[in-house]
Design an enzyme around this catalytic site. Structure first.
Site, PDB file in Angstrom:
ATOM      1  N   HIS B  76     -27.061  10.153 -17.243  1.00  0.00           N
ATOM      2  CA  HIS B  76     -25.825   9.558 -16.728  1.00  0.00           C
ATOM      3  C   HIS B  76     -25.719   8.122 -17.235  1.00  0.00           C
ATOM      4  CE1 HIS B  76     -24.831  12.896 -13.912  1.00  0.00           C
ATOM      5  NE2 HIS B  76     -26.103  13.163 -14.144  1.00  0.00           N
ATOM      6  N   ARG B 155     -51.195   8.924 -22.289  1.00  0.00           N
ATOM      7  CA  ARG B 155     -50.219   9.562 -21.396  1.00  0.00           C
ATOM      8  C   ARG B 155     -49.595  10.829 -21.974  1.00  0.00           C
ATOM      9  NH1 ARG B 155     -44.517   6.107 -21.876  1.00  0.00           N
ATOM     10  NH2 ARG B 155     -44.685   5.763 -24.117  1.00  0.00           N
ATOM     11  N   ASN B 171     -21.755   2.603  -9.884  1.00  0.00           N
ATOM     12  CA  ASN B 171     -20.559   2.507  -9.038  1.00  0.00           C
ATOM     13  C   ASN B 171     -20.151   3.886  -8.520  1.00  0.00           C
ATOM     14  OD1 ASN B 171     -18.707   3.812 -10.864  1.00  0.00           O
ATOM     15  ND2 ASN B 171     -18.553   1.907 -12.031  1.00  0.00           N
ATOM     16  N   ASN B 177     -19.610  11.534 -10.018  1.00  0.00           N
ATOM     17  CA  ASN B 177     -19.891  12.451 -11.124  1.00  0.00           C
ATOM     18  C   ASN B 177     -21.313  13.004 -10.998  1.00  0.00           C
ATOM     19  OD1 ASN B 177     -19.181  13.677 -13.724  1.00  0.00           O
ATOM     20  ND2 ASN B 177     -20.747  12.335 -14.560  1.00  0.00           N
ATOM     21  N   ARG B 182     -24.933  17.301  -9.772  1.00  0.00           N
ATOM     22  CA  ARG B 182     -26.327  17.495  -9.372  1.00  0.00           C
ATOM     23  C   ARG B 182     -26.496  18.083  -7.978  1.00  0.00           C
ATOM     24  NH1 ARG B 182     -28.099  17.662 -14.513  1.00  0.00           N
ATOM     25  NH2 ARG B 182     -27.566  15.731 -15.617  1.00  0.00           N
TER      26      ARG B 182
END
Lengths: 221, 221, 221, 221
Positions: B76, B155, B171, B177, B182
Site C-alpha cells: 500500500h 537472516r 490517511n 482501501n 484486507r
C-alpha cells in the site's frame, strides 16, 4: 537451488531528449535533436536538483531475486510492482545460496558497517548450513502441501532467501533514487548486484542524464 | 515463539468534521460542529466517490506481525513506513505459530478460493512441523551469527513467518482501501486479523465516515 | 480588494519524538522522552538524507492566496488538497494588489534572476493599472453572471491574481521540500511570504527537526 | 486569440499484453501473444478492480489548454507534469474564446447541474464581453512589462482563460481515473473535450483494456 537471480529490461520509453523538452517547455520551446546546449541544460537541471523533467519516461524491468532483496526494493513507493504470489502458486525450490566470496562478516556501527569476507573454510561451512536450513524449510513446505495445508499458510516456513519474481515500472527520477541508495557502499551486497545491473540499462538509454547523475554526486535530483 | 502479533494506535489526527470542512471549502464554508446536513454530505461524498476530503487526517499505527503479512501491507504505497532492520539488529525467536483453527486447506480457483479448517489431528501435526522448521531456521541463524557471519546475510535462512515490527502512518482514504481489500473474504486470514483491528480504530475516530464506508459497499472513495 | 491572503494551521499531529521512534524501530527500540542522543540521531538522519522517519506526522493548513500562488503550491504532489470551486461558488472581488515595495523589476537569466523594486512612482502607476484591470475583469464576470452565463464559464475572465482558498495536509518530509524550494532566493516573492509562515509552524512543532533542517543545508531529506 | 487548444501524444509505451503479463506473474507465467483467455483476464481484472497490472505502461502527452483547464488537470497527482512558466517567458495573447454553442447557462444543484446553451444573441454578447475583458488584461500585461515590471508580477492580471502548455506522463490506471472523472456528464465542458481526445489515444494503444473499462462502468480499477 540457484544463484542471485535475474534482471531483464522488459520495455522502455526513455531518452535524454525528453528531459530537455520537458524543461524547455517553460519557454514554450522544443527541439528535435540533442545539441551541446541541451547537454548543458541536463547538467544544470541535475546540479540544481530540478527533478521533474526526469520523470517523463518509463523503464519496465522483469526481476527474479531473493525475498529479502525484494523487500528492500518494494520500499521504493514511486513506481509500480506486480509480484509472484505464494497464495496462488507453489514455490519451486529456488533460493539464494551465496558464493564463498559473498559470505562476509560485519564490524563497525549502523550506517557505517565494514564488511569483510570470511575465511574460505568458514565461508564454505556457512554455505553448508544455509543449504541445509533451506532443504529443511522446503521439505517441510512440501510436506505441509501434501497434507493439504493451504499454500498461503504452508509458505510461512519458507526462508527470506527464497526467490520471488516481479515486474517493476519506474521513471528515471525514481530510478536514480534507487540507484543512488542501492549501489552505495553501505547497501546490502545482494541488492547492490541488481542495482548495478539496473544502472547499466539506465546509462544505455539516457547516457547524458547518467553522466550528469555521476558528475553531480549520484543523488536523485 | 509467539502469536500473530500486536497492533497499537500510536497517534491520531482524525475526525468526521475535517471531511466536511474540506468538502465545504468548495463553497468557502466552514462549520465548527457536525450537524445532520454534514452527515448527509459525508454519505454523498462516499457514494459518489469523491475521495479527497477523506485525506485531511492521519493515523499512526505501531504493528508487530509476521513478515509475510508485512509484505502484503507494504504494497500500500500511499502511506509511510519504518520497519525493524535485520541488517542492524538480531531477530529474536519470534514467529507466527497458527492455532489449530487457523490451519486450513484451500479449494477452488485463484480469486475464488474456499478455505476450510483441517481436522484437528492434521492441524496439530502441521503445527508441529511448522514449529520444528522454525526451530531449525532460528538455530541455523544463531549458529551463523556465532561464526561471525554478518546479520544481514545470516537472516536469509529465517522464515517469512518470523515477526517484524513497523510504524505505519496513513490517511483515511488510503486506510479505507486497506480495510476494503484486507478484511475481504478472499484476503489472507492472518492480515485480516490485523485489518479488523485497524478498522476498529478507524470506526472510533471517524464514526460517520466509517458508517458511510459500510453503507456504500466498503470501497475506498 | 485585498492583500496577499491568509495562512492558518488547522490541525497538527507532529513532534520530534516520532522521528526518533520511527528511526529507532530499526533496532526495536522506543523512547518516551527526547534525550541528547535522540537529538543527535535527528541530526544524523537529516545529514545522511534518511527521509522516511520524517513522514510520521501531519500538518493541516487552511490557506487563502492568489491563484498564481496556489498553482505553484499544488505542484507539490505528496500531500492532500481541497480547494474553493469557481464552478460551485461565485468569486467575491478578492484579488492580490501588491504594495509599492512588492512591485519589482527583473534582470539576469532564468534560474538566476535578480529582482529589484521599481521606483515609487512607477510602482504606484503599476498598482493603479493592476487595480483597473482587476476591476474590468470582475465587472465583466458579474455581467456575464447577470446574463445567466454559467459560473464555470464566466470565471474564465478572472485574473490569476484572484484569491482562492484551500486545505493542505502534508507530512514534514514533504513540508521541508516545500519550504526548501519556496523560501529560496529564487522563489517568487508572493509564495515566499506563505512559505515563511509555513516554516514558523513547522519550527514550533518540530524544533529539533527544524534546527537540523537549517544546519544541513535546508534541503528535504 | 485562439480556440480550446491542442492535444498530442508525444510518446507511448503501452499495450494490452503488459497488463496480462504483469497479472500472470502471480503464477510465474508469461505469454508473448494475446489470446482469448488473456482478454478474459483483462475483463476479470477490471471487474474485480485489481488495478496494479494496469500501471506498467506510460503515455506522454503534450497539451496546450486554458489555465482553468490545466488547474483541474494538475489535481491528478499520480503522474508527471512540466509546464510553461510565466516567470521565465512572456505570455502571447492566446486565450480561450468559446464558440456560441459553448456559452451555456447552469441550473440545478452542485454535483447535479444541468447546462443548457444560451440563446444565440446572448451567447454572442457574452463572447464579445469575454474578448473585451481579455483584451484589457493582455494590454495591461504588456504595459506593465513595458514599464519594466517583472514578468512574474505582470502576469497576475492575466485571465484563467489564457493558454498554458505542458507535458503530462501518466500510466493507464491513472489515465482511466482521469478519463472517468473528466469525460463524465458533470465534468466541465472544456476539460471534457480534452479528456475525449485522451481517451482516443488510450483506446488505440490498449483496445482490450479500453473495452473492459467501458464494459465495467468506466471507473479506474
Amino acid at each position: 537451488m540457484s544463484d542471485i537471480g535475474m534482471l531483464r529490461l522488459d520495455a522502455v520509453m526513455a531518452d535524454d531528449l525528453s528531459v530537455v523538452n520537458s524543461a524547455r517547455i517553460s519557454f514554450a520551446k522544443r527541439v528535435e535533436e540533442l545539441g551541446e546546449a541541451d547537454i548543458n541544460l541536463i547538467n544544470y537541471l541535475m546540479r540544481e536538483r530540478h527533478g521533474t523533467p526526469f520523470e517523463h519516461n518509463a523503464f519496465r524491468f522483469h526481476v527474479r531475486c531473493p525475498i529479502f532483496v525484494a523487500r528492500e526494493w518494494f520500499r521504493h513507493r514511486i513506481g509500480s510492482f506486480n509480484e509472484f504470489s505464494g497464495r496462488y502458486s507453489e514455490f519451486t525450490q529456488d533460493a539464494y545460496i551465496p558464493e564463498p566470496q559473498d559470505v562476509r562478516t560485519q564490524t563497525g556501527k549502523p550506517g557505517d558497517y565494514i564488511y569483510e569476507p570470511l575465511e574460505e573454510e568458514a565461508a564454505n561451512q556457512a554455505i553448508k548450513q544455509i543449504t541445509k536450513a533451506y532443504d529443511t524449510a522446503f521439505e517441510t513446505y512440501r510436506e505441509l502441501l501434501s497434507h493439504n495445508v493451504a499454500k498461503e499458510l504452508a509458505r510461512i516456513v519458507l526462508p527470506v532467501g527464497a526467490h520471488t519474481e516481479f515486474y517493476w515500472t519506474v521513471n528515471a527520477r525514481s530510478l536514480m533514487n534507487f540507484i543512488s541508495l542501492r549501489t552505495a557502499e553501505n547497501a546490502q551486497r545482494e541488492i547492490r548486484a541488481f542495482a548495478v545491473g539496473v544502472e547499466e540499462h539506465f546509462a544505455q538509454h539516457m547516457p547524458h542524464t547518467w553522466q550528469a547523475f555521476n558528475d553531480y554526486g549520484r543523488k536523485a535530483p
